[in-house]
Design an enzyme around this catalytic site. Structure first.
Site, PDB file in Angstrom:
ATOM      1  N   SER A 187       7.723  -4.323  -2.470  1.00 30.82           N
ATOM      2  CA  SER A 187       6.856  -3.328  -1.837  1.00 30.82           C
ATOM      3  C   SER A 187       5.767  -2.923  -2.816  1.00 30.82           C
ATOM      4  CB  SER A 187       7.672  -2.092  -1.440  1.00 30.82           C
ATOM      5  OG  SER A 187       6.831  -1.031  -1.028  1.00 30.82           O
ATOM      6  N   TYR A 200      13.106   5.151  -3.300  1.00 29.10           N
ATOM      7  CA  TYR A 200      12.651   3.841  -2.821  1.00 29.10           C
ATOM      8  C   TYR A 200      11.845   3.136  -3.906  1.00 29.10           C
ATOM      9  CZ  TYR A 200      10.526   0.375   0.308  1.00 29.10           C
ATOM     10  OH  TYR A 200      10.114  -0.791   0.904  1.00 29.10           O
ATOM     11  N   LYS A 204      12.672  -0.473  -5.927  1.00 25.71           N
ATOM     12  CA  LYS A 204      11.766  -1.619  -5.935  1.00 25.71           C
ATOM     13  C   LYS A 204      11.209  -1.902  -7.329  1.00 25.71           C
ATOM     14  CE  LYS A 204      12.051  -2.540  -1.523  1.00 25.71           C
ATOM     15  NZ  LYS A 204      12.659  -3.785  -1.024  1.00 25.71           N
TER      16      LYS A 204
END
Length: 328
Positions: A187, A200, A204
């Site tokens: 991402s 998150y 990542k």
């Protein structure tokens, strides 16, 4: 006679202008755009066995259709077996593949001890795996100060540890063959932090570092590693996103009027990256793509700007404003 220095300066300025125009007209990084125009055709992937996790919706589903149309043999994995069977039937109905060329392996990737058995199931059916696409994952929306550690653990388990575990289960097969390709859906949050995406982004960023190491270690085995960093993409991500409550999901459906890339376009660019075995690609509309370049080449300046202009987003996260969900 023209001054050589002036000519060289003019040439450099012209090149910079051309690059700037290409950048602002593109929905991916310049290397990927070049590969899409002049690189290996995605047709080179035909007949390869591609295993896609998170294949029941969004990017994974679109990638399944894209690769099926090319002629890849597919392994589709997700928890929702009924949805996978529907996708399989859609592929067969379109005439892309026959039934024996699509294998459904429904597993919960958080059950790490099931990964080795899943690999054996695939090898028994196809005798080989050419490409593993670690696409499964979940988003998250909450401020760090409000996010319990248990949620952090859950995000890391699904986004970081589960794909690492599955990759390790497949690696012995790749190493034995001295061939293989591992693709991860990362991402832009793996490159840039953003308010409300702390857990998150952590998951990542950790994955990006692991992949950079894996890429080097696997080089002598002829095993390629591709990291795909999408920006905002239309999917069900916000429906299932983690929040600041352990058992609560966000439950937000994306607004079709938002500026997001379609899952189909993202899948197309991913297939180009796979065909050309690119190491890392950025797949995003603007302004997120511009931010990536800014943070990549001017990190100190970009981080200072982010601290000031990011306060508006912090306020939106605190107040629960729906507009914050436009960011990936």
């Amino acid at each position: 006679m023209e001054d050589p220095v002036s000519v060289l300066l003019l040439l450099c300025v012209t090149c910079l202008i051309v690059l700037a125009v290409m950048l602002f007209l593109s929905d991916c990084d310049l290397q990927l755009k070049w590969a899409e125009k002049f690189g290996h055709s995605t047709g080179s992937l035909k007949d390869q066995v591609v295993w896609i996790t998170g294949a029941s919706s969004g990017i994974g589903e679109s990638l399944a259709y894209k690769l099926a149309a090319i002629g890849c043999r597919l392994v589709l994995t997700a928890r929702r077996e009924d949805r996978l069977l529907q996708i399989k039937q859609n592929i067969i109905d379109h005439g892309y593949l026959t039934e024996e060329n699509i294998l459904i392996v429904p597993i919960d990737l958080l059950q790490f001890n099931s990964h080795s058995d899943a690999v054996q199931t695939v090898l028994q059916h196809f005798d080989k795996i050419d490409i593993l696409v670690n696409n499964a994952g979940r988003s998250q929306r909450s401020l760090i100060e409000r996010c319990p550690l248990e949620v952090d653990k859950q995000v890391l388990d699904i986004n970081t540890l589960s794909p690492i575990s599955l990759t390790k289960a497949v690696l012995p097969h790749f190493i034995k063959r001295k061939a293989g390709h591992i693709v991860f859906t990362s991402s832009i949050a793996g490159k840039i932090g953003s308010p409300g995406l702390g857990s998150y982004a952590c998951s990542k960023h950790a994955l990006q570092g692991w992949l950079d190491t894996l890429r080097i270690e696997m080089y002598t085995y002829n095993i390629h590693v591709t990291s795909v960093c999408p920006g905002p993409v239309f999917s069900e991500a916000l429906v299932h996103a983690f929040t600041d409550k352990v058992d609560k999901t966000l439950g937000v459906t994306m607004d079709p009027k938002e500026r997001r890339m379609t899952a189909e376009r993202c899948a197309t660019l991913m297939s180009v990256a796979m065909a050309n075995r690119l190491d890392e690609v950025w797949v995003s509309p603007h302004p997120e793509l511009f931010y990536l370049y800014l943070f990549q080449y001017f990190p100190s300046i970009a981080k200072r700007i982010a601290k000031v202009f990011g306060q508006e987003r912090v306020t939106k996260v605190k107040t629960g404003s729906r507009s914050l969900h436009k960011t990936s």
